[in-house]
Structure formats: structure tokens, C-alpha cells
Scaffold this motif. Structure first.
Motif, short mmCIF file in Angstrom:
data_model
loop_
_atom_site.label_atom_id
_atom_site.label_comp_id
_atom_site.label_asym_id
_atom_site.label_seq_id
_atom_site.Cartn_x
_atom_site.Cartn_y
_atom_site.Cartn_z
N ALA A 140 0.85 -1.20 0.00
CA ALA A 140 0.00 0.00 0.00
C ALA A 140 0.88 1.24 0.00
CB ALA A 140 -0.93 0.02 1.22
N ALA A 141 0.32 2.35 -0.45
CA ALA A 141 1.04 3.62 -0.44
C ALA A 141 0.05 4.76 -0.28
CB ALA A 141 1.86 3.79 -1.73
N VAL A 142 0.58 5.88 0.19
CA VAL A 142 -0.24 7.08 0.37
C VAL A 142 0.54 8.28 -0.13
CG1 VAL A 142 0.48 7.34 2.79
CG2 VAL A 142 -1.61 8.45 1.98
N ALA A 143 -0.13 9.12 -0.88
CA ALA A 143 0.49 10.32 -1.43
C ALA A 143 0.55 11.41 -0.37
CB ALA A 143 -0.32 10.80 -2.63
N PRO A 144 1.35 12.45 -0.60
CA PRO A 144 1.33 13.60 0.32
C PRO A 144 -0.08 14.15 0.46
CG PRO A 144 3.21 13.75 -1.14
CD PRO A 144 2.39 12.59 -1.62
N ILE A 145 -0.42 14.53 1.67
CA ILE A 145 -1.81 14.85 1.98
C ILE A 145 -2.27 16.12 1.28
CG2 ILE A 145 -1.48 16.27 4.04
CD1 ILE A 145 -3.74 14.52 5.31
N ASN A 146 -1.35 16.98 0.91
CA ASN A 146 -1.74 18.22 0.27
C ASN A 146 -2.19 18.03 -1.17
OD1 ASN A 146 -1.15 19.71 2.56
ND2 ASN A 146 0.98 19.96 1.97
N TRP A 147 -1.97 16.85 -1.70
CA TRP A 147 -2.34 16.57 -3.08
C TRP A 147 -3.60 15.71 -3.09
CZ3 TRP A 147 3.12 14.56 -4.78
CH2 TRP A 147 4.04 15.59 -4.59
N ASP A 180 -3.84 -5.56 -5.17
CA ASP A 180 -5.13 -6.25 -5.29
C ASP A 180 -5.32 -7.27 -4.17
OD1 ASP A 180 -5.17 -6.37 -8.95
OD2 ASP A 180 -5.75 -4.79 -7.54
N SER A 181 -4.25 -7.88 -3.73
CA SER A 181 -4.33 -8.94 -2.73
C SER A 181 -4.76 -8.44 -1.35
CB SER A 181 -3.00 -9.67 -2.61
OG SER A 181 -1.97 -8.76 -2.22
N VAL A 182 -4.65 -7.13 -1.11
CA VAL A 182 -5.00 -6.60 0.21
C VAL A 182 -6.15 -5.60 0.16
CG1 VAL A 182 -2.60 -6.90 0.93
CG2 VAL A 182 -3.41 -4.63 0.22
N LYS A 183 -6.59 -5.25 -1.03
CA LYS A 183 -7.64 -4.24 -1.18
C LYS A 183 -8.90 -4.71 -0.46
CE LYS A 183 -7.39 -2.33 -5.10
NZ LYS A 183 -7.45 -2.05 -6.54
N GLY A 184 -9.47 -3.81 0.33
CA GLY A 184 -10.66 -4.15 1.10
C GLY A 184 -10.37 -4.72 2.47
N ARG A 185 -9.13 -5.11 2.70
CA ARG A 185 -8.73 -5.67 4.01
C ARG A 185 -7.75 -4.77 4.74
NH1 ARG A 185 -5.89 -10.24 4.28
NH2 ARG A 185 -4.88 -9.99 2.24
N PHE A 186 -6.87 -4.11 4.01
CA PHE A 186 -5.85 -3.24 4.60
C PHE A 186 -6.19 -1.78 4.32
CE2 PHE A 186 -1.98 -6.35 4.38
CZ PHE A 186 -2.74 -7.32 5.02
N THR A 187 -5.81 -0.91 5.26
CA THR A 187 -6.01 0.53 5.10
C THR A 187 -4.75 1.27 5.51
OG1 THR A 187 -8.37 0.31 5.60
CG2 THR A 187 -7.43 2.52 5.70
N ILE A 188 -4.25 2.11 4.63
CA ILE A 188 -3.09 2.94 4.95
C ILE A 188 -3.57 4.35 5.25
CG2 ILE A 188 -2.65 3.51 2.51
CD1 ILE A 188 0.36 3.53 3.20
N THR A 189 -3.03 4.91 6.33
CA THR A 189 -3.35 6.28 6.70
C THR A 189 -2.06 6.97 7.17
OG1 THR A 189 -3.91 5.59 8.96
CG2 THR A 189 -5.73 5.79 7.41
#
Length: 133
Positions: free
Chosen positions: A49-56, A65-74
Motif C-alpha cells: 500500500a502507499a499514500v500520497a502527500p496529503i496536500n495533493w 489487489d491482494s489486500v484491497k478491502g482488508r488493509f487501510t493505509i493512513t
């Protein structure tokens, strides 16, 4: 120089949950792309998983795909910390999980960019996650 320290790994039964944390040094954490990758024994490192800079666009997130719906990145920019909440864990999620930071990410970078480990300049030491069946 950016230092990353992961925590929160451990042993959990299938169907259980864990939350990984990654504390980062650096004054401009909010501008970093942050990612989680994992490597199981005998396998190559893979994107989680990855998360972009919050200002964008409010910190766009990306998932394998293997973790979508089960994992959450914040991310919490006030604490210089990124989290990975892992629910409905499966034995195949067993791996060492690594946090990674990219301080040089550009706006409008593609999904492929965020999923590519080679684009991240800094890595943590890893934390073991073991899911028993």
C-alpha cells in the motif's frame, strides 16, 4: 536523511487484525510519499500500500489487489507517522513488512510510481507479521 522505525508486528490467527506503525524523522514528512512493502521467505519484495502527500488531492491511497478491502493505509502528519491497519488477515499475509519513504515524489506521479519500490529512497528495518491458520 530520513529514518523510519516500524512497530506493531506480531503473531495473529487467521481472521485477526494488526496495526503497523512507521515513525519517520524529517521536517517535511507531509511532502513524502509513504509506502508499505512486504517480503515473504523465498519470495521477492512486493508492494502492499502507499499514500500520497496529503496536500495533493487529500492523500490518495494505492493498494495491491491482494489486500484491497482488508488493509487501510493512513498518515498522521502531526505525528510523522504512517499506519497500516490490517484486517481479515490470512496465512499468505505472513511476511516481513517494510515502511518506505520517498521525499522527492512529484505531484501527478502515476499509480505505477507509488507501487515501485525502487522509487523509495528510505526504508525501515522491517517488522515481522505471522498469521497462523
Amino acid at each position: 536523511q530520513v529514518q523510519l522505525v516500524e512497530s506493531g508486528g506480531g503473531l495473529v490467527q487467521a481472521g485477526g487484525s494488526l496495526r503497523l506503525s512507521c515513525a519517520a524523522s524529517g521536517r517535511t514528512f507531509s511532502s513524502y510519499a509513504m509506502g508499505w512493502f512486504r517480503q515473504a521467505p523465498g519470495k521477492e519484495r512486493e508492494f502492499v500500500a502507499a499514500v500520497a502527500p496529503i496536500n495533493w488531492s487529500g492523500a490518495t491511497t494505492y493498494y495491491a489487489d491482494s489486500v484491497k478491502g482488508r488493509f487501510t493505509i493512513t498518515r498522521d502528519n502531526a505525528k510523522n507517522t504512517v499506519y497500516l491497519q490490517m484486517n481479515s488477515l490470512k496465512p499468505e499475509d505472513t511476511a516481513v513488512y517494510y515502511c518506505a519513504a520517498d521525499p522527492t515524489v512529484r505531484r501527478y506521479s502515476s499509480s505505477y510510481y507509488y507501487r515501485t519500490g525502487g522509487n523509495y529512497d528510505y526504508w525501515g528495518q522491517g517488522t515481522q507479521v505471522t498469521v497462523s491458520s
